[in-house]
Design a protein around this motif. Structure first.
Motif, mmCIF file in Angstrom:
data_model
loop_
_atom_site.group_PDB
_atom_site.id
_atom_site.type_symbol
_atom_site.label_atom_id
_atom_site.label_comp_id
_atom_site.label_asym_id
_atom_site.label_seq_id
_atom_site.Cartn_x
_atom_site.Cartn_y
_atom_site.Cartn_z
ATOM 1 N N LEU A 1 6.197 7.063 -3.335
ATOM 2 C CA LEU A 1 5.248 6.275 -2.080
ATOM 3 C C LEU A 1 4.359 7.822 -1.711
ATOM 4 O O LEU A 1 3.615 7.008 -0.559
ATOM 5 C CB LEU A 1 6.320 5.427 -1.079
ATOM 6 C CG LEU A 1 6.525 4.299 -1.760
ATOM 7 C CD1 LEU A 1 7.780 3.813 -0.622
ATOM 8 C CD2 LEU A 1 5.798 3.737 -2.083
ATOM 9 N N VAL A 2 5.341 8.091 -1.104
ATOM 10 C CA VAL A 2 4.552 9.635 -0.115
ATOM 11 C C VAL A 2 3.452 10.309 -0.634
ATOM 12 O O VAL A 2 2.715 10.470 -0.268
ATOM 13 C CB VAL A 2 5.952 10.636 0.633
ATOM 14 C CG1 VAL A 2 5.519 12.011 0.829
ATOM 15 C CG2 VAL A 2 7.044 9.574 1.608
ATOM 16 N N SER A 3 3.695 10.862 -2.133
ATOM 17 C CA SER A 3 2.873 11.761 -2.836
ATOM 18 C C SER A 3 2.051 10.684 -2.925
ATOM 19 O O SER A 3 0.434 11.005 -3.146
ATOM 20 C CB SER A 3 3.911 11.613 -4.617
ATOM 21 O OG SER A 3 2.739 12.222 -4.693
ATOM 22 N N PHE B 1 0.728 -0.080 0.816
ATOM 23 C CA PHE B 1 1.456 -0.037 2.558
ATOM 24 C C PHE B 1 1.592 1.373 2.745
ATOM 25 O O PHE B 1 1.583 2.318 3.684
ATOM 26 C CB PHE B 1 3.083 0.114 1.988
ATOM 27 C CG PHE B 1 4.152 -0.495 0.834
ATOM 28 C CD1 PHE B 1 3.824 -1.841 0.921
ATOM 29 C CD2 PHE B 1 3.891 0.378 -0.223
ATOM 30 C CE1 PHE B 1 4.102 -2.927 0.498
ATOM 31 C CE2 PHE B 1 5.004 -0.754 -1.212
ATOM 32 C CZ PHE B 1 4.813 -2.128 -0.843
ATOM 33 N N GLN B 2 -0.173 1.376 3.090
ATOM 34 C CA GLN B 2 -0.778 3.107 4.048
ATOM 35 C C GLN B 2 -0.634 2.611 5.192
ATOM 36 O O GLN B 2 -0.288 3.704 6.226
ATOM 37 C CB GLN B 2 -1.889 2.689 3.682
ATOM 38 C CG GLN B 2 -2.677 4.078 3.858
ATOM 39 C CD GLN B 2 -4.559 4.452 3.499
ATOM 40 O OE1 GLN B 2 -4.738 3.619 2.381
ATOM 41 N NE2 GLN B 2 -5.087 4.575 4.246
ATOM 42 N N LYS B 3 -0.850 0.943 6.034
ATOM 43 C CA LYS B 3 0.172 1.369 7.513
ATOM 44 C C LYS B 3 1.092 1.058 8.326
ATOM 45 O O LYS B 3 1.311 1.539 8.844
ATOM 46 C CB LYS B 3 -0.799 -0.575 7.830
ATOM 47 C CG LYS B 3 -2.252 -0.536 7.135
ATOM 48 C CD LYS B 3 -2.443 -1.911 8.352
ATOM 49 C CE LYS B 3 -4.125 -2.739 8.259
ATOM 50 N NZ LYS B 3 -4.097 -3.926 8.600
ATOM 51 N N GLU B 4 2.307 1.296 6.856
ATOM 52 C CA GLU B 4 3.067 1.458 6.996
ATOM 53 C C GLU B 4 3.553 2.827 7.250
ATOM 54 O O GLU B 4 4.492 2.787 7.874
ATOM 55 C CB GLU B 4 4.131 0.014 6.567
ATOM 56 C CG GLU B 4 4.651 -1.109 5.920
ATOM 57 C CD GLU B 4 2.908 -2.198 5.819
ATOM 58 O OE1 GLU B 4 2.581 -1.159 5.226
ATOM 59 O OE2 GLU B 4 3.185 -3.012 5.664
ATOM 60 N N LEU B 5 3.309 3.485 6.111
ATOM 61 C CA LEU B 5 3.688 4.506 5.586
ATOM 62 C C LEU B 5 2.761 5.856 6.996
ATOM 63 O O LEU B 5 3.486 6.440 7.052
ATOM 64 C CB LEU B 5 3.284 5.758 4.407
ATOM 65 C CG LEU B 5 3.588 4.150 3.477
ATOM 66 C CD1 LEU B 5 3.324 5.129 2.400
ATOM 67 C CD2 LEU B 5 5.349 4.638 3.275
#
Length: 690
Positions: free
Chosen positions: A313-315, A336-340
């Motif tokens: 997810l981070v990558s 999940f861009q907003k959550e990350l």
């Protein structure tokens, strides 16, 4: 004059055919005088097709004869036009699917699926087309194409999508291939060069023999997990492989692969654990705590899997941010861009304090003051001095043997060297991009040519198909139509119908048709494959002797179960003893007598259950002698005088009888027989009287 007219007409007919490339030339003077003649240029003609209809020349002196010929030709041409208009796309769907099985799956997905909506629907819905999925060249596979492939994963045995241009993100690709858990028949799997980062599906591939994961994004953790599952003992019947070692308190655990729900739970737990992680708790312990929270909700993950999923997810988030930060790029979003963003926005690994322009090399500088150049020069001098002293010491100690008069190259400063490296890199990148563009253009031209050739394939007429495909199509045509119609289309159809025995399984003629000697010879040529033969009440255009000679080949009909010769000029039954599999025999209205009926007793026909002997010159005594040795269930003797005593004897000799069709000698015999059957066999025997 007639010769000129005939020559001009042949030239006009030749030029009107659309398939001809060259046109013969005729004198303009001749064409001018007869251009408007209806016999030369008819008002309406049929389009060029497979079957060419040749018409006789028409002259003014033979109008009456031509009218009769035209009527016959119009009738035959009307029947012929139905065949002329038959193209490949006009065939039934089940036949088209059998044809599509001859195409590689790569061609079906990349070319045939784009022909029209009917082909697209068939390719996406028939799993039998997807046994060996291979892509040889470098093709562009979008999300829709991949979804079609993995929709039929339960039927796939070989799956090779190596080094293809996958136009989706790693997270989406991992989600799509998670359906490989249902690939119970898969033996060969090649995902080399694909954006693959998880191996959670591998433990379900029990029949897998070959696995290629070269140039993918899997790491040591995924590989260790895969090897640990592979080395685990094989489950017993009714059990499944233990995918993960994480605890699970739910009695009905959910599938151990990542979905939207489990990913959101992971992000929420990471956000909650962010403050705790800054207070000295190790990451390993943090991921173990998150794993416990996930497994409490029914998932079976290990902490290594949770850690690997978070890295993925981070990558993905980092790649999206880097892409959006470059000027000129279209904005992209990741899962999940907003959550990350709420968790990773201030992370230095995502947004560093100072970076150079977008390139392979990142140059970190301490400061940007004017004294940097002076410091670099002093450092260069000190390094040159120390290297000279070290070189002299090495010569004294004998460590090096090079000549002392070697001219040293001038040492460049760090900033100048970096600029040269950047220039060299940029030039190399431009050269590589140019080569890559040329290769892409070449591949594009090749694919365009191949696609054009495949599109031409679907414009073929029926008779342009290979013989093996035509034979499979002819299997769907009734045998009566093959013999009476298709055999007369052309020589190729005639040859196939007469030589392929697999086309003759159930030979039935419903209407009253004319069967000449040639047609009968074709039928009985393939008698060894025939299972049902019904030529009842047909117009047989041969005499009784010739007919008996032709049907003598029935001695080879070992597979024949149903035989119907009612109304045929049959006068001998010498072939009957050889029909071991016969179950139903209809000899009504033939020319057999009591003498020929004895052939039914030579070999006990144990499988014969239905016997029809109506309207023959037979006696009930001879019939009773025949049925005594059989297991008859239905007997038809209409037109043959029967008495009450005969009925009683039939019920004794045939204990399995369930149906009788009789004609009684007197009304008294009829009434007695009906009362006898009603009293003793009311529920078992059905009596039909005439």
């Amino acid at each position: 004059m007639e010769n000129f007219v005939s020559s001009f007409k042949r030239t006009k007919d030749h030029n009107n055919k659309s398939e001809m490339n060259t046109k013969p030339v005729l004198s303009k003077r001749t064409g001018t005088n007869i251009e408007g003649n209806p016999s030369i240029k008819p008002i309406a003609i049929s389009s060029s097709s497979i079957f060419s209809v040749k018409r006789k020349s028409s002259s003014e002196n033979n109008d009456d004869d031509d009218e009769e010929n035209d009527k016959d030709e119009d009738k035959s041409s009307t029947e012929q036009e139905e065949i002329d208009g038959l193209h490949l796309l006009d065939l039934p769907e089940e036949i088209l699917v059998n044809i599509l099985k001859y195409f590689p799956v790569s061609d079906l997905l990349l070319s045939c699926r784009k022909v029209n909506g009917r082909f697209c629907s068939m390719i996406e819905n028939y799993s039998d087309l997807f046994c060996n999925v291979k892509f040889d060249d470098c093709n562009v596979l979008d999300e829709t194409t991949l979804m079609v492939i993995f929709k039929h994963v339960s039927k796939i045995q070989i799956l090779e999508i190596a080094h293809q241009q996958i136009e989706i993100e790693t997270y989406t690709f991992d989600t799509i291939i998670s359906s490989l858990t249902y690939a119970k028949s898969l033996t060969n799997l090649d995902l080399s060069g694909c954006p693959l980062s998880t191996l959670t599906f591998v433990p379900f591939l029990h029949l897998l023999e070959s696995l290629n994961l070269s140039s993918t994004r899997i790491d040591n953790e995924e590989l260790i997990l895969f090897l640990s599952v592979e080395n685990s003992p094989e489950p017993r019947s009714g059990e499944s492989y233990p995918l993960h070692s994480g605890p699970s308190t739910s009695c009905s655990a959910q599938p151990a692969f990542w979905n939207e729900t489990s990913s959101k739970i992971l992000i929420a737990e990471m956000k909650a654990s962010e403050e705790i992680s800054n207070k000295g708790i190790t990451k390993k312990k943090m991921f173990k705590n998150i794993t416990e929270q996930l497994n409490k909700q029914g998932y079976g993950f290990s902490w290594e899997q949770v850690q690997g999923k978070w890295k993925t997810l981070v990558s993905s988030f980092k790649r999206t941010k880097d892409h959006n930060n470059k000027s000129g790029n279209e904005r992209k979003t990741c899962a999940f861009q907003k959550e990350l963003e709420q968790i990773l926005e201030g992370n230095p690994s995502i947004k560093p304090i100072a970076i150079s322009s977008s390139s392979v090399f990142s140059v970190k500088r301490k400061s940007s003051s004017d004294n940097d150049d002076d410091d670099d020069e002093e450092n260069d001098k000190d390094e040159d001095k120390s290297s000279t002293e070290q070189h002299e010491q090495d010569e004294k100690d004998g460590k090096i043997t090079i000549n002392s008069d070697i001219i040293k190259k001038a040492r460049k400063s760090n900033s100048t060297q970096m600029v040269d490296i950047m220039k060299q890199y940029i030039s190399e990148q431009q050269a590589e991009k140019k080569i890559e563009r040329e290769e892409r253009q070449k591949i594009h031209n090749e694919k365009k040519y191949m696609h054009k050739e495949k599109m031409n394939l679907f414009r073929l007429h029926l008779l342009d198909l290979p013989e093996e495909i035509l034979v499979n199509i002819l299997k769907y045509v009734p045998e009566s139509d093959l013999l009476l119609s298709c055999r007369k289309v052309n020589g190729r159809f005639c040859s196939m119908i007469e030589n392929y025995s697999d086309l003759f399984r159930n030979v039935k003629f419903d209407d009253c048709n004319v069967l000449d000697e040639t047609t009968l010879m074709v039928i009985f040529k393939h008698v060894s494959k025939i299972e049902i033969l019904e030529i009842a009440h047909q117009q047989i255009e041969v005499d009784a002797y010739t007919f008996d000679t032709i049907i003598s080949s029935l001695t080879n009909a070992k597979s024949l179960t149903n035989l119907d010769f009612s109304g045929c000029p049959l006068s001998t039954l010498t072939f009957i003893p050889f029909l071991d599999s016969l179950e139903s025999l209809n000899l009504s209205s033939t020319r057999i007598d009591n003498e020929e009926l004895k052939y039914l007793c030579i070999n006990n026909l144990k499988n014969l259950t239905h016997l029809y002997l109506s309207f023959n010159n037979l006696s009930m005594i001879s019939i009773l002698n025949v049925v005594e040795k059989m297991s008859i269930q239905f007997l038809d003797t209409c037109g043959i005088a029967c008495t009450f005593e005969n009925v009683v004897e039939i019920t004794v000799l045939c204990p399995f009888i369930v149906g009788l069709h009789l004609t009684f000698a007197t009304d008294a015999d009829k009434m007695q027989s009906v009362e006898f059957i009603k009293t003793n066999f009311r529920d078992t025997i059905k009596l039909n009287c005439m």
